[in-house]
Design a protein around this motif. Structure first.
Motif, mmCIF file in Angstrom:
data_model
loop_
_atom_site.group_PDB
_atom_site.id
_atom_site.type_symbol
_atom_site.label_atom_id
_atom_site.label_comp_id
_atom_site.label_asym_id
_atom_site.label_seq_id
_atom_site.Cartn_x
_atom_site.Cartn_y
_atom_site.Cartn_z
ATOM 1 N N ARG A 460 3.933 28.130 4.797
ATOM 2 C CA ARG A 460 3.834 26.822 5.435
ATOM 3 C C ARG A 460 3.479 25.737 4.420
ATOM 4 N NH1 ARG A 460 2.669 25.666 10.910
ATOM 5 N NH2 ARG A 460 1.999 23.499 11.204
ATOM 6 N N HIS A 461 2.669 26.096 3.431
ATOM 7 C CA HIS A 461 2.208 25.105 2.453
ATOM 8 C C HIS A 461 3.373 24.504 1.674
ATOM 9 C CE1 HIS A 461 -1.969 26.008 3.208
ATOM 10 N NE2 HIS A 461 -1.708 27.292 3.084
ATOM 11 N N SER A 462 4.364 25.319 1.330
ATOM 12 C CA SER A 462 5.483 24.803 0.534
ATOM 13 C C SER A 462 6.286 23.776 1.327
ATOM 14 C CB SER A 462 6.390 25.948 0.089
ATOM 15 O OG SER A 462 6.953 26.611 1.205
ATOM 16 N N LEU A 463 6.484 24.040 2.614
ATOM 17 C CA LEU A 463 7.252 23.100 3.421
ATOM 18 C C LEU A 463 6.484 21.799 3.625
ATOM 19 C CD1 LEU A 463 8.659 25.555 6.119
ATOM 20 C CD2 LEU A 463 9.602 24.942 3.909
ATOM 21 N N ILE A 631 5.760 30.092 22.564
ATOM 22 C CA ILE A 631 4.457 29.510 22.250
ATOM 23 C C ILE A 631 4.448 29.053 20.795
ATOM 24 C CG2 ILE A 631 1.977 29.941 22.082
ATOM 25 C CD1 ILE A 631 2.873 29.944 24.923
ATOM 26 N N SER A 632 3.840 27.887 20.542
ATOM 27 C CA SER A 632 3.635 27.423 19.165
ATOM 28 C C SER A 632 2.298 27.952 18.665
ATOM 29 C CB SER A 632 3.651 25.887 19.106
ATOM 30 O OG SER A 632 4.910 25.386 19.469
ATOM 31 N N ASP A 633 2.352 28.808 17.660
ATOM 32 C CA ASP A 633 1.143 29.381 17.065
ATOM 33 C C ASP A 633 1.191 29.113 15.563
ATOM 34 O OD1 ASP A 633 -0.953 30.846 16.070
ATOM 35 O OD2 ASP A 633 -0.564 32.613 17.301
ATOM 36 N N ASN A 634 0.486 28.084 15.131
ATOM 37 C CA ASN A 634 0.527 27.675 13.733
ATOM 38 C C ASN A 634 -0.564 28.333 12.893
ATOM 39 O OD1 ASN A 634 2.740 25.831 14.015
ATOM 40 N ND2 ASN A 634 1.355 24.483 15.124
ATOM 41 N N GLN A 635 -1.172 29.380 13.431
ATOM 42 C CA GLN A 635 -2.118 30.177 12.654
ATOM 43 C C GLN A 635 -1.583 31.582 12.452
ATOM 44 O OE1 GLN A 635 -6.313 29.753 13.455
ATOM 45 N NE2 GLN A 635 -6.681 31.929 13.202
ATOM 46 N N LYS A 636 -1.126 32.188 13.538
ATOM 47 C CA LYS A 636 -0.441 33.482 13.537
ATOM 48 C C LYS A 636 -1.345 34.673 13.216
ATOM 49 C CE LYS A 636 4.348 32.807 13.703
ATOM 50 N NZ LYS A 636 5.588 33.537 13.560
ATOM 51 N N GLY A 644 -8.076 35.629 25.298
ATOM 52 C CA GLY A 644 -8.481 34.443 26.045
ATOM 53 C C GLY A 644 -7.856 33.210 25.421
ATOM 54 N N ASN A 645 -8.628 32.129 25.319
ATOM 55 C CA ASN A 645 -8.119 30.883 24.758
ATOM 56 C C ASN A 645 -8.165 30.919 23.237
ATOM 57 O OD1 ASN A 645 -8.947 27.762 23.897
ATOM 58 N ND2 ASN A 645 -7.290 27.938 25.376
ATOM 59 N N ARG A 646 -7.010 30.734 22.610
ATOM 60 C CA ARG A 646 -6.927 30.673 21.163
ATOM 61 C C ARG A 646 -6.691 29.212 20.763
ATOM 62 N NH1 ARG A 646 -3.343 36.021 19.378
ATOM 63 N NH2 ARG A 646 -5.026 37.525 19.736
ATOM 64 N N THR A 647 -7.618 28.671 19.998
ATOM 65 C CA THR A 647 -7.573 27.254 19.638
ATOM 66 C C THR A 647 -7.826 27.089 18.163
ATOM 67 O OG1 THR A 647 -8.403 26.662 21.837
ATOM 68 C CG2 THR A 647 -8.502 24.957 20.131
ATOM 69 N N ASN A 648 -7.018 26.246 17.545
ATOM 70 C CA ASN A 648 -7.228 25.872 16.149
ATOM 71 C C ASN A 648 -6.592 24.506 15.958
ATOM 72 O OD1 ASN A 648 -7.395 25.495 13.412
ATOM 73 N ND2 ASN A 648 -6.688 27.539 12.872
ATOM 74 N N GLY A 654 -1.582 22.019 15.499
ATOM 75 C CA GLY A 654 -2.631 22.831 16.095
ATOM 76 C C GLY A 654 -2.159 24.033 16.891
ATOM 77 N N VAL A 655 -3.131 24.680 17.550
ATOM 78 C CA VAL A 655 -2.884 25.862 18.373
ATOM 79 C C VAL A 655 -3.721 25.735 19.631
ATOM 80 C CG1 VAL A 655 -3.002 28.372 18.517
ATOM 81 C CG2 VAL A 655 -2.507 27.287 16.320
ATOM 82 N N ASN A 656 -3.127 26.043 20.769
ATOM 83 C CA ASN A 656 -3.881 26.034 22.021
ATOM 84 C C ASN A 656 -3.085 26.799 23.067
ATOM 85 O OD1 ASN A 656 -5.610 25.573 24.115
ATOM 86 N ND2 ASN A 656 -5.287 23.366 24.223
ATOM 87 N N TYR A 657 -3.440 28.091 23.268
ATOM 88 C CA TYR A 657 -2.794 28.882 24.303
ATOM 89 C C TYR A 657 -3.727 30.015 24.706
ATOM 90 C CZ TYR A 657 -1.549 32.383 20.718
ATOM 91 O OH TYR A 657 -1.590 33.325 19.731
ATOM 92 N N ASN A 658 -3.391 30.654 25.826
ATOM 93 C CA ASN A 658 -4.194 31.753 26.358
ATOM 94 C C ASN A 658 -3.399 33.049 26.296
ATOM 95 O OD1 ASN A 658 -6.843 30.713 27.760
ATOM 96 N ND2 ASN A 658 -5.260 29.178 28.195
ATOM 97 N N VAL A 659 -4.095 34.118 25.974
ATOM 98 C CA VAL A 659 -3.474 35.433 25.929
ATOM 99 C C VAL A 659 -4.461 36.455 26.485
ATOM 100 C CG1 VAL A 659 -4.237 35.784 23.536
ATOM 101 C CG2 VAL A 659 -2.338 37.135 24.448
#
Length: 982
Positions: A460-463, A631-636, A644-648, A654-659
């Motif tokens: 991600r850093h290179s892009l 789902i958009s997960d920019n931490q992975k 539960g709620n994953r937030t970053n 960012g990241v904000n979804y429930n699993v």
């Protein structure tokens, strides 16, 4: 041995009786017919692949006219001056160009050439004599149809220090001059290369010109494009007539050599400043390092000075520097590398010295190219002593960077090379870089950072780094890494039950269809019955081919040639390098027995969904599979137990979804990268609110927004200063949407949320209303910006994205959060009159009782002069606190204005209607009266009516009850004042 003889003619009756039955000819076969049976027929099936590649829009045909080139000779000059390879010299060091020869002589020649070729101008200055203003242009006529302005200028008012010739014989005068002058000094023949400047940033192209007979008498007649003088008949301000920007750049590029460009350094403040660094021995023998800065003075707004005392001082200082450097550092041929006897026996007119100077100049011209070889593999951010700019693409190609891309797109060749903006972009620089120079700088940045880009390739850093390098703001960049979330484990019992039916290798599929032969009658109506039909399908799947483990959670199915991870291609365009699999084009193929042929086509891009479909639907099974959510997960990377709620919110997206369970997540190599204009608008409003507490204050929105005590008690307080941008963008708008008081109807078809929209409009008008500066991002500005960047960045990103990654990219055109339309509110049917038959009735007596209480109060409106109110209150407040206005900063005043109405001590109305910033920012009389009228509506709830009668306010009891006897009604304009005092 017996021999069989054949005779012809007559021919044997059948082919078998001939000497060679296998030959093809006009033969008969047993049973009749020709010998067609000996031919072997094979199907004429050809496989033709249809390809549709999106290569963009083709450009218009290129010609000398479209390139704005007058002739072949002009084109040759451009190629000679701009497409040959020249070293990049360090213009900060004069000894890069003059070392063996005399600097004094070199500067002398350079000054003469600058004076003779400088892009000169004509200036008509604004003149004020007392109350009289001299006319600088007269007989001005603006033609709206042609969008042209014609006008005249008196020759006697023109300031022309560099001798531009605007007479009828200007070309002949320049050609016969005793000194070589620039061809552009002949204004009559080159007027189309000039422009009229009525201000530093407003220029108008000259389309027609009528010269005078002499330089000192008459008037010049001009015609220019556009409304140059705002439709006025006379003009009294300064007018500048100079070469347009394109021609100015052409003159500086073609007419001046390195030393002359050193003297005319335009990347400096003040303009045309040269810096000399050298060492010399003083009279006591000490070695002194000297740094001398010399600026060529200007004679007016554009022309260099060649007549005043300042110019004489400049020449003297320049000569002193040259003498000192010639005695210590330069002039090596004459001073150091030849014997003194050459000078001792020199002629009176110093012929030998002149020969040595010629040798020195020749050595300098050769030496600068030899020195540049030492830097031919060097690349610097700042141009100088590095690789020639024209070779940057070659070096980039050597490093593995695709050079068939450029961030520069221009309509004409001349504009790409010479054109610059008349508005300065960079402080301290008189000119902006040309598109060609910007293109060179682009490849410099690529080469200098290639190590980092390739080292971090696939991350991600290179892009993100590349997008920062090309100048794309983080606020516009929407970068999402994608995962897929399954809804729940599948029913493993149902899966095993259906798998048992196909584990033998076949699957029977039953289907029902109408049977026309099976009819029956019910109450005289004829009905058609159904019949069952079944087909057998071969199934070769085993348990490993299904994407489920023993507990029903997703797992990777077995990798085969027909099923593999990320199956399903995708890119933002179809090209030979980016293509999907082929499939049979049934619509364009033919399967007839006479002339069959098959045509193939490229499958539509699915961006990996061919692989994901294996999870959605299990082959050969009914209603078995997962419902996948993108789902958009920019931490992975998460701990498996973190459910539960994953937030970053560490980045913009960012990241904000429930699993529920980490096993429900299916990873993918899909990414999305857009330039999102709507996100840019939201970010600027958030950033402005953090810096200036406006338009969304951290304390929450108050009047005129909905607030406690109003229609409902909703509190609007998103607290932008306490949230990151991702948190703010994810949640703040929910606080602004309330259908009870914020739904609205604009045109009967569409609806929106006025509180959100009012924040956007206050953001656009903040500088005019409250003095808060913003970027004033509108949709048109953002569209122009994102489209202006072009698509070259996508092709640059392609080089650092792994080939197995599927990605969507481009400019994303979407509404900002402030213009989201959640629901279309339909206009309701209004009140209508329904005619009803009237039943006549009669009443004898008074409708109202004689003793009905009439309580009415008439009072004059309070003082509605805003400045007077503020001044009186400010004086009173300061005096009560021991200050006077000289001790306080009037610009720091913040005044909050209220309508305050009370019945005795009970507050009936107290509503804010205006906020002023500064001592002069007060509401107008109309605004105060309007606020009183709007806010007193609340009196109806207390049993009071009101209306205005001229400058009086009439308030009355709306009932017949004695509710207001011995009570006092107060109406005030309240002001809260904040001011900073010493």
């Amino acid at each position: 041995m017996a021999k069989k003889k054949y005779f012809y003619p007559p021919a044997p009756p059948v082919g078998s009786e001939t000497f060679s039955d296998d030959l093809v000819g006009l033969q008969l076969v047993k049973g009749g017919g020709l010998t067609t049976g000996v031919f072997e027929f094979t199907p004429n099936t050809k496989d033709k692949s249809n390809r549709t590649f999106d290569l963009g829009v083709f450009s218009d045909p290129i010609s000398l006219d479209t390139l704005n080139i007058e002739s072949i000779d002009s084109l040759k000059t451009i190629i000679q001056q701009n497409f040959k390879i020249y070293p990049n010299f360090d213009f900060s060091n004069i000894t890069s160009f003059t070392n063996y020869g005399s600097l004094q002589k070199r500067l002398s020649v350079a000054i003469i050439n600058v004076i003779n070729n400088f892009p000169a101008s004509l200036q008509i200055n604004k003149v004020n004599v007392g109350s009289f203003n001299a006319v600088t242009a007269f007989n001005i006529i603006y033609d709206e149809i042609r969008d042209e302005t014609s006008f005249e200028i008196n020759v006697n008012q023109i300031k022309n220090p560099l001798g531009i010739d605007y007479t009828k014989n200007s070309k002949r005068s320049i050609e016969t001059s005793t000194i070589p002058l620039s061809k552009y000094r002949s204004f009559t023949d080159n007027f189309s290369s000039y422009s009229i400047y009525t201000s530093p940033t407003e220029s108008y192209e000259i389309t027609d010109f009528e010269p005078t007979a002499t330089l000192n008498d008459g008037s010049l007649f001009f015609t220019v494009n556009g409304n140059a003088f705002n439709s006025q008949s006379n003009w009294y301000n300064t007018i500048l007539i100079r070469l347009n920007d394109e021609t100015v750049e052409k003159v500086f590029s073609e007419e001046f050599d390195n030393v002359e460009k050193f003297l005319l350094n335009r990347n400096s403040t003040p303009n045309y400043t040269a810096v000399f660094n050298y060492e010399y021995f003083d009279d006591s023998g000490r070695l002194i390092s000297y740094n001398k800065t010399l600026s060529w003075p200007l004679g007016d707004a554009w022309n260099i000075d060649i007549t005043s005392n300042d110019f004489d001082s400049y020449l003297k200082a320049l000569n002193d520097v040259a003498e000192n450097m010639d005695s210590a550092k330069t002039n090596l041929i004459s001073r150091f590398l030849t014997t003194g006897s050459f000078k001792d026996f020199d002629s009176v007119d110093q012929r030998m010295e002149k020969v040595l100077q010629i040798y020195g100049r020749s050595f300098d011209e050769t030496k600068k190219f030899i020195d540049s070889l030492a830097y031919v593999n060097s690349v610097n951010y700042i141009v100088g002593n590095d690789i020639p700019s024209q070779l940057l693409k070659n070096l980039a190609l050597t490093l593995g960077i695709n050079t068939n891309i450029s961030q520069i797109s221009n309509e004409s060749l001349l504009k790409s090379i010479f054109n610059t903006s008349s508005k300065k972009i960079y402080p301290g620089k008189d000119k902006t870089d040309t598109p060609l120079e910007l293109d060179f700088q682009y490849y410099r940045n690529l080469i200098l950072n290639a190590s980092y880009m390739f080292k971090s390739k696939g991350t991600r850093h290179s892009l993100e780094y590349i997008m920062r390098m090309i100048g794309a703001p983080d606020a516009l960049l929407e970068f999402n890494e994608v995962i897929y979330l399954a809804d729940a484990p599948i029913n493993i019992n149902k899966f095993e039950e259906q798998y048992a039916c196909i584990s033998g290798g076949t699957l029977e599929i039953n289907s029902a269809a109408l049977d026309p032969n099976n009819t029956f009658s019910i109450q005289g109506n004829i009905y058609t019955g159904y019949t069952n039909s079944s087909t057998i399908r071969r199934i070769t799947n085993n348990l490993e081919d299904y994407g489920s483990d023993n507990f029903g959670y997703p797992k990777s199915p077995r990798i085969t040639d027909d099923n593999f991870y990320q199956k399903g291609s995708g890119w933002f365009e179809q090209t030979p390098q980016h293509r999907s699999e082929e499939e049979v084009d049934l619509g364009n193929s033919s399967f007839s027995l006479t002339n069959p042929f098959i045509t193939s086509k490229i499958k539509t891009n699915t961006f990996g969904q061919d692989y994901m479909d294996k999870y959605r639907t299990f082959d050969g099974m009914v209603n078995v599979g997962y419902t996948l959510t993108k789902i958009s997960d920019n931490q992975k990377s998460w701990p498996s137990e973190m459910v539960g709620n994953r937030t970053n919110d560490n980045n913009f997206n960012g990241v904000n979804y429930n699993v529920k369970n980490d096993k429900l997540i299916i990873n993918s190599k899909n990414i999305e990268m857009y330039l999102n204009m709507g996100q840019g608008i939201t970010y600027d409003i958030w950033e402005t609110s953090i810096k200036y507490d406006y338009p969304i204050p951290n304390s929450g929105l108050t009047a005129p927004y909905p607030s406690p005590g109003n229609i409902d008690w909703t509190s609007i307080n998103p607290k932008p200063k306490e949230k990151t941008f991702f948190e703010f963008a994810q949640s703040f708008y929910n606080n602004f949407i309330n259908v009870r008081n914020r739904q609205t109807i604009f045109d009967g078809k569409t609806g929106g949320y006025p509180t959100l929209q009012s924040v956007f409009w206050r953001y656009l008008q903040s500088e005019e209303t409250v003095g808060v500066p913003t970027n004033k991002f509108t949709y048109q500005k953002m569209i122009d910006f994102t489209l202006g960047i072009g698509d070259y960045w996508q092709r640059l990103l392609e080089q650092v994205i792994p080939s197995t990654t599927l990605w969507l990219t481009g400019q994303k055109m979407e509404n900002s959060i402030f213009h989201r339309q959640k629901f279309v509110w339909r206009r309701q049917r209004g009140c209508i009159f329904i005619p009803v038959t009237c039943i006549p009735c009669k009443y004898d007596g008074n409708i109202f009782a004689y003793d009905c209480i009439d309580q009415t109060l008439v009072c004059k409106l309070p003082n509605t002069n805003g400045p007077t109110i503020l001044s009186n209150l400010l004086t009173k407040v300061l005096n009560n606190n021991g200050y006077n206005q000289s001790q306080c900063d009037n610009s720091s005043i913040i005044s909050t204005w209220y309508v305050d109405c009370r019945l005795d001590s009970n507050i009936l109305v107290q509503e804010q209607f205006y906020v002023g910033y500064g001592g002069s920012d007060t509401p107008t009389t109309t605004q105060i009266i309007t606020a009183i009228d709007d806010e007193l509506v609340n009196l109806y709830g207390y049993g009071l009516n009101y209306y205005f009668s001229g400058n009086s306010l009439v308030i009355s009891n709306s009932s017949c009850y004695d509710n207001f006897t011995n009570k006092t009604l107060y109406l005030n304009i309240g002001v809260d004042i904040q001011i900073n005092c010493n």
